[in-house]
Scaffold this motif. Structure first.
Motif, PDB file in Angstrom:
ATOM      1  N   ILE A  11       0.893  -1.283  -0.007  1.00 54.62           N
ATOM      2  CA  ILE A  11      -0.004   0.043   0.142  1.00 54.62           C
ATOM      3  C   ILE A  11       0.901   1.043   0.045  1.00 54.62           C
ATOM      4  N   GLY A  12       0.858   2.004  -1.070  1.00 47.03           N
ATOM      5  CA  GLY A  12       1.918   3.077  -1.396  1.00 47.03           C
ATOM      6  C   GLY A  12       2.681   2.746  -2.561  1.00 47.03           C
ATOM      7  N   ALA A  13       2.867   3.930  -3.333  1.00 44.52           N
ATOM      8  CA  ALA A  13       3.597   3.782  -4.482  1.00 44.52           C
ATOM      9  C   ALA A  13       4.511   5.169  -4.497  1.00 44.52           C
ATOM     10  N   GLY A  14       5.360   5.284  -3.337  1.00 39.35           N
ATOM     11  CA  GLY A  14       6.301   6.378  -3.293  1.00 39.35           C
ATOM     12  C   GLY A  14       7.652   5.679  -3.035  1.00 39.35           C
ATOM     13  N   TRP A  15       8.580   6.152  -2.598  1.00 39.30           N
ATOM     14  CA  TRP A  15       9.893   5.831  -2.483  1.00 39.30           C
ATOM     15  C   TRP A  15      10.064   4.353  -1.887  1.00 39.30           C
ATOM     16  N   GLY A 149       3.733   5.691   4.522  1.00 40.31           N
ATOM     17  CA  GLY A 149       4.756   6.902   5.314  1.00 40.31           C
ATOM     18  C   GLY A 149       4.055   7.565   6.157  1.00 40.31           C
ATOM     19  N   LEU A 150       4.722   8.724   6.537  1.00 43.35           N
ATOM     20  CA  LEU A 150       4.072   9.527   7.397  1.00 43.35           C
ATOM     21  C   LEU A 150       3.349  10.927   6.996  1.00 43.35           C
ATOM     22  N   LYS A 370      -1.265  13.772   8.978  1.00 42.12           N
ATOM     23  CA  LYS A 370      -1.719  12.832  10.073  1.00 42.12           C
ATOM     24  C   LYS A 370      -0.683  11.625   9.871  1.00 42.12           C
ATOM     25  N   TYR A 371       0.176  11.372  10.747  1.00 39.98           N
ATOM     26  CA  TYR A 371       1.266  10.376  10.997  1.00 39.98           C
ATOM     27  C   TYR A 371       0.564   9.041  10.916  1.00 39.98           C
ATOM     28  N   ASN A 461       6.536  -0.022   6.467  1.00 37.82           N
ATOM     29  CA  ASN A 461       7.621   0.284   5.756  1.00 37.82           C
ATOM     30  C   ASN A 461       7.542   1.845   5.312  1.00 37.82           C
ATOM     31  N   GLY A 462       8.429   2.638   5.815  1.00 37.03           N
ATOM     32  CA  GLY A 462       8.853   3.974   5.411  1.00 37.03           C
ATOM     33  C   GLY A 462       7.955   4.766   6.612  1.00 37.03           C
ATOM     34  N   MET A 463       7.609   4.257   7.839  1.00 36.28           N
ATOM     35  CA  MET A 463       7.164   5.022   8.942  1.00 36.28           C
ATOM     36  C   MET A 463       8.450   5.747   9.673  1.00 36.28           C
TER      37      MET A 463
END
Length: 572
Positions: A11-15, A149-150, A370-371, A461-463
């Protein structure tokens, strides 16, 4: 309708999400992998809809790229050495990476995951998803990686009188959609907040001849630390300063000994002389930034001087990456700085608690994110298990064992005993998560819920906040791939619990001026963090040639080329 089935959902298509997909498939080439993202384009924080005018990274060419996909050569994007990378280039870079690695075809955009319900006997998770056509469906997956991510959920405060404002109230993350109209019609805007995106917004409007009233809360954290690209009397490149081993030793770090250099860390943090040297280092670094920026040379620029010493801040550290001198705009009055609290809004007017007011064609909010992940996590019976998964939450009473954990941290790092004096007027914004949660993320290695450490089915991942995103993302991707595949040794439960407690609690003490009490937030500790993950994977931590290079040459993406291949050879 039967649920769609797959091996891994990211879930999430960033770095972090993209490199996780590449790494997982490199190790498991026959796996069925799916990437879901609720926005329309790739990139996460660098998605197309977030690219407001003038947006650039804090990073220069060579430091903000995946190890095996450099931004030069065949992948050139027209960026020259010494130049900061524009936001649209980062977006294009991530899009091209996904295309060339065969990842883009695995992505589904405008797909919002609402819940993840755990299946029995570690059989995976069933996701409830809504697509762009507002159709709901389900996906069953054996493994789940939450890489949102955050910075995926924008936070806008609950302003009194917002309905009567009669002008746009825009979060910086959504500024792209409004910028063309505002830049062509506005004559005055109010920018609210003290983070890097507030500096960016103020600069973008002021350079277009639009007056900016910049409001930094009197009851807030103050202006963020903004540094020139080159610092210290030796004029060192800041990005490379924070990844040079010798300099990372000056940062007290609970996982720091993973780098293998126990003696210098002991000397600097466990002896009186060492702590004096450490304080001097941070004083020089902070004083150099203040001097170079000339805060004290003008009464208006003095308002932008940070309120917390440099030692105590983390990824909030930012870089002056503007083509002209930002402070000229302040000295010339094109940006007016107000250290005030916002009381109410009325028709195109922002009223301060002091009784003053300013007019505005728009209110631009640099008020953070909102982290906590927006989705909910459920057990097999449909009950929420967010707390069990180490998500931020509210709980009454003291944290179990916190005194013992704090005692160990402060015993190892006496320099942290004298905490900085925070703003006595400090209060959280109405509607913020700071008011809602009093417990931070609690994840082993900042990725895995201790309660499910032996489940091997879910990873966050990425938090994490750091200015060394690519090298951290790569290390996390390989670590979680090994973990999900049960190809790495997981410590005993007691060790997992202890290290999770130490690492979680450490952030509160080390980065009191940052957000370490809420989530992993660090700067000089990124390379030791990567070291810790590589050590878990039984990979070589020291990747330079010779001790001198290892200590004094900065680490970067190029030092981690071939990481996955190295690990695979160990498991053939």
């Amino acid at each position: 309708m039967a649920a769609e089935k797959t091996d891994l959902v990211i879930i999430g298509a960033g770095w972090h999400g993209l490199i996780t997909a590449k790494t997982y498939l490199e190790v498991n080439p026959s796996a069925n992998v799916l990437i879901l993202d609720k926005v329309a384009t790739i990139g996460g924080v660098w998605a197309e809809h977030r690219l407001y005018p003038g947006l650039k990274t804090n990073n220069m060419l060579g430091t903000y790229e995946y190890s095996e996909f450099p931004m030069t050569g065949d992948n050139a994007f027209g960026i020259k050495p010494g130049e900061h990378i524009p936001g649209d280039v980062v977006h294009s870079y991530l899009e091209r990476f996904a295309e060339t690695q065969g990842i883009l075809k695995l992505c589904r955009f405008s797909e919002d995951v609402h819940t993840a319900r755990k299946l029995e006997n570690a059989q995976g998770w069933i996701l409830s998803v809504t697509n762009s056509a507002r159709e709901s469906y389900q996906i069953t997956t054996q493994k789940l990686v939450v890489a949102t991510g955050l910075t995926s959920e924008m936070f806008i405060p609950e302003f009194v009188g917002a309905k009567e404002f009669e002008a746009p109230i825009v979060h910086c993350g959504d500024l792209h959609q409004h910028s063309d109209k505002l830049l062509s019609t506005a004559d005055n805007v109010v920018v609210f907040g003290g983070t890097k995106s507030a500096w960016d917004a103020a600069y973008a409007f002021a350079k277009k001849g639009i007056h900016v009233d910049w409001v930094i809360r009197e009851s807030g954290h103050g202006p963020c630390w903004m540094s020139p690209p080159y610092v210290t009397p030796l004029k060192k490149w800041l990005e490379k300063l924070v990844t040079t081993r010798f300099l990372t030793w000056f940062s007290p770090c609970i996982w720091g000994e993973s780098d293998g250099f126990k003696f210098p860390r002991w000397l600097l943090h466990r002896t009186v002389l060492g702590r004096a040297i450490t304080r001097t280092f941070w004083w020089i670094l902070g004083n150099d930034v203040i001097s170079l920026n000339g805060y004290n040379n003008h009464p208006e620029t003095a308002k932008l001087k940070p309120w917390i010493p440099a030692f105590w801040i983390a990824a909030g550290l930012s870089i002056l990456n503007y083509p002209t001198d930002f402070f000229d705009l302040v000295r010339e009055g094109r940006i007016s700085v107000h250290i005030r609290d916002v009381a109410t809004l009325s028709a195109k007017t922002v009223h301060f608690s002091s009784g003053e007011s300013v007019s505005a064609n728009a209110l631009i909010c640099s008020t953070g994110w909102k982290y906590r992940p927006a989705m909910s996590f459920l057990d097999t019976d449909g009950k929420r298990i967010d707390t069990d998964l180490g998500m931020p939450h509210h709980a009454e009473g003291e944290i179990a064992g916190v005194e013992k954990t704090d005692k160990e941290i402060l015993s190892r790092f006496p320099i942290l005993r004298k905490q900085p004096q925070l703003n006595p007027k400090l209060t959280s914004l109405p509607g913020s998560e700071e008011r809602e949660y009093n417990r931070s993320f609690r994840l082993y290695r900042f990725m895995v819920p201790p309660a499910l450490i032996h489940d091997h089915s879910i990873v966050f991942n990425g938090m994490i906040q750091t200015i060394s995103t690519p090298i951290v993302a790569q290390a996390q991707a390989l670590w979680l791939t090994a973990y999900l595949g049960k190809k790495m040794k997981v410590p005993e439960d007691a060790v997992v619990e202890r290290e999770t407690d130490l690492h979680t609690r450490f952030g509160k003490w080390r980065y009191a001026g940052g957000y370490g009490a809420k989530y992993p937030d660090f700067v000089f500790d990124a390379v030791p963090y990567v070291d810790m993950l590589l050590k878990d994977l039984d990979l070589n931590v020291h990747r330079k040639r010779g001790t001198i290079s290892e200590c004094f040459e900065p680490y970067g993406p190029s030092d981690y080329v071939g990481l996955v291949s190295e690990w695979k050879k160990k498991h053939e």
